[in-house]
Design a protein around this motif. Structure first.
Motif, PDB file in Angstrom:
ATOM      1  N   VAL A 125      29.552  18.645 -46.374  1.00 10.52           N
ATOM      2  CA  VAL A 125      28.886  17.895 -47.566  1.00 10.52           C
ATOM      3  C   VAL A 125      27.465  18.407 -48.436  1.00 10.52           C
ATOM      4  N   HIS A 126      27.416  18.496 -50.217  1.00  5.74           N
ATOM      5  CA  HIS A 126      26.368  18.576 -50.465  1.00  5.74           C
ATOM      6  C   HIS A 126      25.704  17.622 -50.129  1.00  5.74           C
ATOM      7  N   PRO A 127      24.242  18.823 -50.561  1.00  4.70           N
ATOM      8  CA  PRO A 127      23.017  18.281 -50.088  1.00  4.70           C
ATOM      9  C   PRO A 127      22.099  17.306 -51.005  1.00  4.70           C
ATOM     10  N   ASN A 128      22.945  16.416 -52.092  1.00  7.41           N
ATOM     11  CA  ASN A 128      22.350  15.639 -53.658  1.00  7.41           C
ATOM     12  C   ASN A 128      22.750  17.071 -54.358  1.00  7.41           C
ATOM     13  N   ARG A 129      23.293  17.867 -54.542  1.00  7.25           N
ATOM     14  CA  ARG A 129      22.933  18.416 -55.383  1.00  7.25           C
ATOM     15  C   ARG A 129      24.083  19.648 -55.071  1.00  7.25           C
ATOM     16  N   ASN A 130      25.155  19.851 -56.291  1.00 11.29           N
ATOM     17  CA  ASN A 130      26.509  21.072 -56.019  1.00 11.29           C
ATOM     18  C   ASN A 130      26.538  22.052 -56.152  1.00 11.29           C
ATOM     19  N   THR A 131      25.607  22.257 -55.792  1.00 10.67           N
ATOM     20  CA  THR A 131      25.208  23.881 -55.967  1.00 10.67           C
ATOM     21  C   THR A 131      25.006  24.318 -54.365  1.00 10.67           C
ATOM     22  N   ALA A 132      25.532  23.584 -53.466  1.00 11.78           N
ATOM     23  CA  ALA A 132      24.913  23.745 -52.227  1.00 11.78           C
ATOM     24  C   ALA A 132      25.597  23.054 -50.967  1.00 11.78           C
ATOM     25  N   THR A 133      25.970  23.805 -49.723  1.00 13.85           N
ATOM     26  CA  THR A 133      26.975  22.836 -48.829  1.00 13.85           C
ATOM     27  C   THR A 133      26.005  22.684 -48.102  1.00 13.85           C
ATOM     28  N   ILE A 134      26.424  21.797 -46.385  1.00 16.72           N
ATOM     29  CA  ILE A 134      25.593  22.026 -45.314  1.00 16.72           C
ATOM     30  C   ILE A 134      26.502  21.038 -44.417  1.00 16.72           C
ATOM     31  N   SER A 135      26.686  21.900 -43.866  1.00 12.97           N
ATOM     32  CA  SER A 135      27.564  21.941 -41.983  1.00 12.97           C
ATOM     33  C   SER A 135      26.868  21.004 -41.546  1.00 12.97           C
ATOM     34  N   LEU A 136      27.133  19.704 -40.941  1.00  6.55           N
ATOM     35  CA  LEU A 136      26.577  18.690 -39.570  1.00  6.55           C
ATOM     36  C   LEU A 136      27.589  18.386 -39.052  1.00  6.55           C
ATOM     37  N   ASP A 137      26.573  18.202 -38.004  1.00  2.00           N
ATOM     38  CA  ASP A 137      28.481  17.320 -36.683  1.00  2.00           C
ATOM     39  C   ASP A 137      28.331  15.692 -37.814  1.00  2.00           C
ATOM     40  N   PHE A 138      29.235  15.378 -37.475  1.00  2.00           N
ATOM     41  CA  PHE A 138      29.887  14.163 -37.485  1.00  2.00           C
ATOM     42  C   PHE A 138      28.979  12.841 -37.802  1.00  2.00           C
ATOM     43  N   ASP A 139      28.232  12.717 -35.723  1.00  2.00           N
ATOM     44  CA  ASP A 139      27.881  12.164 -35.377  1.00  2.00           C
ATOM     45  C   ASP A 139      25.958  12.186 -35.145  1.00  2.00           C
ATOM     46  N   GLU A 140      25.839  13.225 -36.222  1.00  2.00           N
ATOM     47  CA  GLU A 140      24.183  13.549 -36.681  1.00  2.00           C
ATOM     48  C   GLU A 140      24.545  13.098 -38.997  1.00  2.00           C
ATOM     49  N   LEU A 141      25.813  12.613 -38.741  1.00  2.00           N
ATOM     50  CA  LEU A 141      25.465  11.738 -40.708  1.00  2.00           C
ATOM     51  C   LEU A 141      25.708  10.872 -40.134  1.00  2.00           C
ATOM     52  N   LEU A 142      26.081  10.477 -38.917  1.00  2.00           N
ATOM     53  CA  LEU A 142      26.341   8.636 -38.355  1.00  2.00           C
ATOM     54  C   LEU A 142      24.591   8.666 -39.101  1.00  2.00           C
ATOM     55  N   ARG A 143      24.279   9.323 -37.571  1.00  2.00           N
ATOM     56  CA  ARG A 143      22.617   9.018 -37.534  1.00  2.00           C
ATOM     57  C   ARG A 143      21.549   9.349 -38.891  1.00  2.00           C
ATOM     58  N   PHE A 144      22.319  10.112 -39.730  1.00  2.00           N
ATOM     59  CA  PHE A 144      21.331   9.818 -40.920  1.00  2.00           C
ATOM     60  C   PHE A 144      21.478   9.047 -41.703  1.00  2.00           C
TER      61      PHE A 144
END
Length: 155
Positions: A125-144
């Protein structure tokens, strides 16, 4: 606008980040999968006739069936929200839509819809800008999402 990467660090959420040229579509972002491991995601900012807002994250190769999504989840008829609403609520521009954008939704207006097929995977997913992408675990996304006090539904 609070920095989403600072928030992820504060929460102890591990992620891998890559910088790249601006991308506006899943097709344009295809090359990112060669730079960082994870499932590409399509992110749609939606609304219904009651002016309820939803951010729908699904695998990038999957077609979004808004009619079925709305009906099966009792959300009403869903359509795309406009660019003004995207900016006013999430402070995002078209091409930068991401579930991490809820960090800017201080009134908790948006409900996050996460496709069940993403469970157990690393998501891109993007970190709120489309000039970067981050990879994170789905469960961590849920935690966020939970930490931001936003409702979410696995669909």
């Amino acid at each position: 606008m609070q920095n989403v990467l600072e928030k992820l660090d504060e929460l102890g959420i591990k992620y891998e980040k890559v910088e790249h040229e601006a991308v506006y579509t899943c097709e344009q972002a295809e090359f990112v999968k060669k730079l960082v491991k994870g499932q590409g995601c399509k992110n749609l900012f939606l609304k219904n006739k009651k002016k309820e807002y939803f951010l729908y994250t699904l695998p990038d190769e999957q077609r979004a069936d808004l009619k079925t999504l709305g009906k099966e989840n009792h959300l009403g008829n869903l359509s795309f929200a406009n660019e003004n609403d995207l900016w006013d609520i999430l402070e995002l521009k078209t091409g930068s839509v991401t579930p991490l954008g809820i960090i800017n939704d201080t009134e908790n207006i948006v409900t996050v819809l996460l496709d069940k097929k993403l469970q157990g995977q690393k998501v891109l997913v993007h970190p709120n800008r489309n000039t970067a992408t981050i990879s994170l675990d789905f469960d961590e996304l849920l935690r966020f999402v939970e930490h931001q006090n936003h409702k979410f539904v696995l669909v």
